[in-house]
Motif scaffolding. Structure first.
Motif, short mmCIF file in Angstrom:
data_model
loop_
_atom_site.label_atom_id
_atom_site.label_comp_id
_atom_site.label_asym_id
_atom_site.label_seq_id
_atom_site.Cartn_x
_atom_site.Cartn_y
_atom_site.Cartn_z
N TYR B 139 -4.60 -10.23 47.76
CA TYR B 139 -4.26 -11.56 48.31
C TYR B 139 -5.20 -12.63 47.79
CZ TYR B 139 -1.09 -9.00 51.25
OH TYR B 139 -0.07 -8.20 51.67
N ARG B 158 3.30 -5.29 56.89
CA ARG B 158 2.68 -6.13 55.86
C ARG B 158 3.77 -6.81 55.03
NH1 ARG B 158 0.09 -4.99 51.07
NH2 ARG B 158 0.44 -2.77 51.28
N ASP B 162 4.28 -10.72 54.78
CA ASP B 162 4.33 -11.38 53.47
C ASP B 162 5.58 -12.24 53.35
OD1 ASP B 162 2.02 -10.18 52.86
OD2 ASP B 162 2.83 -8.72 51.44
N THR B 167 4.37 -15.01 50.89
CA THR B 167 3.21 -14.68 50.07
C THR B 167 3.66 -13.84 48.88
OG1 THR B 167 2.08 -14.41 52.16
CG2 THR B 167 0.90 -13.71 50.20
N CYS B 169 2.21 -11.09 46.66
CA CYS B 169 1.06 -10.22 46.58
C CYS B 169 1.05 -9.54 45.22
CB CYS B 169 1.15 -9.24 47.75
SG CYS B 169 0.49 -7.66 47.47
#
Lengths: 148, 184
Positions: B139, B158, B162, B167, B169
């Motif tokens: 991250y 997770r 995300d 996000t 990753c």
């Protein structure tokens, strides 16, 4: 009286004998070639490589004890007079190492004869072998009842 | 003709060539293979080390609570395969070469770690906590994601997190490869 005198005088020099029980020669190179050269000088400890098992006090065994070598190893080992100290050099005689559970392996060595000192490594460093010889010497003195 | 005198003199001055060990200190090369060590903070229990171990020195026992990794130093041939193949770089080699020991310590020379699962911070499923530096690496591009928090989430939580934070990753090594490929 002669016995005490012999004990006192021989304490300074345990003689070494080497058995190759099917070793790849790596540990033998470390033992005979590297630990014997003046740089590491095993003779400072009073040790001396002997060619005859009947004169030996400390026996250094290398190799995983193959089925073929088992009887020869036992025969030679039994010729060494008591008290003797058995040193397993390298991982092969200690646990079988990479040859463990193979059809042609009769070892590890502790299954056949009582072992006193182990020095693992593939092969162990000459200094580690020296350490093992020092340890074997102290065990040998204990066996003689002359721990100093 | 008298050049041997020179050698003689040098030998007299230089002193003995014998290593003072075991009566004194000896040298230890920096990269000597002494014994293998596991970092319990990084181990994932994947069993790759056991699979590649030439000497069969690694034992891995898994149950519902976690796992125990055991390395028997007296069987390890120090081939370094586990170090090479460990996906988490949890294995390393220690230069401690003092390996001589008495027979009664034969089975005491082991490297053993018990690693237990922890409940996921969101859903409570038992899971393995991610190593902190791995989370930081993953991250690195997202300043608003706290690596300390995200490492305590299970895989599906997770992924959800995300997706919620949109996000991306990415592994650093992947970025480097992509950049290199773009350059070429």
């Amino acid at each position: 009286m002669l016995d005490t005198l012999l004990k006192k005088t021989s304490v300074r020099s345990p003689w070494l004998f080497r058995i190759n029980a099917g070793s790849c020669n790596g540990c033998d190179v470390e033992l005979a070639t590297t630990a014997l050269i003046p740089r590491y000088d095993v003779e400072r400890l009073g040790c001396h490589y002997t060619g005859s098992p009947r004169q030996a006090d400390i026996v250094l065994v290398t190799g995983p004890v193959t089925v073929h070598m088992r009887d020869y190893v036992l025969r030679v080992w039994n010729e060494i007079p008591e008290p003797k100290v058995t040193v397993a050099v390298g991982i092969c005689p200690i646990s079988g190492g990479v040859f463990r559970d193979s059809y042609s392996i009769a070892g590890p060595l502790s299954r056949l004869v009582p072992v006193d000192v182990n020095v693992p490594g593939c092969p162990p460093r000459p200094q580690a072998i020296m350490e093992a010889v020092v340890l074997a010497r102290s065990i040998w003195l204990k066996k003689l009842g002359l721990e100093g | 003709m008298a050049s041997f005198l020179n050698v003689l003199l040098q030998n007299l001055i230089s002193g003995p060539a014998t290593d003072p060990f075991p009566f004194g200190e000896t040298f230890t090369p920096k990269r000597i293979r002494g014994r293998i060590v596991v970092d319990p903070g990084r181990c994932l229990g994947c069993g790759m080390c056991r699979h590649v171990c030439a000497a069969g020195a690694i034992h891995l026992q898994k149950d519902s609570k976690g796992w125990t990794i055991t390395i028997w130093q007296d069987s390890c041939c120090l081939c370094r395969s586990c170090v090479t193949y460990c996906p988490m770089n949890a294995m390393s080699i220690d230069p401690d070469w003092h390996s001589a020991h008495a027979e009664e310590d034969k089975f005491k020379r082991i490297e053993q770690h018990t690693i237990s699962y922890e409940p996921c911070a969101r859903c409570g499923t038992p899971m393995r906590v991610m190593a902190l530096d791995k989370a930081r690496e993953l991250y690195a591009d997202d300043a608003d994601v706290d690596p300390e928090e995200i490492r305590h989430l299970c895989r599906s939580c997770r992924q959800m997190s995300d997706a919620e934070n949109s996000t991306v990753c990415v592994l650093r090594s992947d970025i480097n490869t992509a950049q290199q490929e773009g350059r070429d």
